[in-house]
Motif scaffolding. Structure first.
Motif: not given
Length: 223
Positions: A66-88, A177-183
């Motif tokens: 997890a220390e090297f690939y934290p997003e892999l160890h997150a849930h599909s609907y919470t992995a976004w929290r580990l991403l840096p800010q971007n303008g996408l 649940f709100s993130q699941v529905r947004a996904l």
């Protein structure tokens, strides 16, 4: 169009008058929509090998800490929290899922290629099967569908039922649940963009609709 295809299937059932060529069927969708149940039923009915991206992700978690690939160890609907800010402009919750899907991509491809070499059809299910990213494994027939639950109330009921009756981690999905529905909304937009069939699990005939698509596309039709 799906209703027309289902009527055609009832008149000419698969397995009697029209055998399918080797195929790869990908069933995508968020937590709690019934992917596992539908994929299992279809694999058994069609004699195909069944695989899930959750199993592949679990295997990768043992190899990549997890220390090297934290997003892999997150849930599909919470992995976004580990991403840096971007303008996408892409929704952040979908960006998190994309990050996980990229890490799983080679593993999914390897499994599909192995099953294809063995001459077996494959039913593959998982949230990481993004619309517009088909598996290229040499199958003469490739079909992708997105399974959704239209009603938020029904989706919530299904997650609560899963939390009570199985050991699967539905509690986290309920808490987010709100993130699941947004996904799900983001996946639906992408499916429409890539002309991927969207099938509602909370409406009758989901299994028949997928079978109809398989048969239709095996005859050279378009979804």
């Amino acid at each position: 169009m799906l209703s027309i295809l289902k009527q055609h299937l009832l008149a000419n059932p698969i397995g009697t008058s029209f055998p399918l060529p080797p195929f790869c069927l990908m069933v995508g969708g968020v937590s709690g929509v019934g992917k596992s149940a539908l994929a299992g039923q279809l694999a058994q009915r069609l004699g195909a090998h069944l695989e899930t991206t959750d199993h592949l992700r679990e295997a990768l978690r043992t190899a990549y800490p997890a220390e090297f690939y934290p997003e892999l160890h997150a849930h599909s609907y919470t992995a976004w929290r580990l991403l840096p800010q971007n303008g996408l402009k892409t929704p952040k919750v979908f960006q998190g899922l994309q990050t996980q899907a990229r890490l799983l991509e080679k593993g999914v491809q390897a499994v599909a290629s192995r099953v294809a070499r063995e001459g077996r059809s494959l039913v593959l299910e998982g949230v990481h099967l993004l619309p517009g990213h088909p598996i290229r494994a040499g199958y003469p027939l490739n079909v992708t569908v997105l399974l959704v639950v239209r009603s938020p109330q029904e989706h919530l009921r299904r997650l609560k039922q899963r939390a009570q009756t199985t050991r699967r981690d539905a509690g986290e999905a309920l808490a987010h649940f709100s993130q699941v529905r947004a996904l799900q909304e983001a996946l639906e937009r992408r499916a429409r963009l890539h002309r991927i069939p969207i099938i509602a699990a909370d409406e009758p005939g989901a299994e028949e609709a997928v079978l109809a698509l398989l048969k239709h596309q095996s005859q050279g039709g378009r979804p």
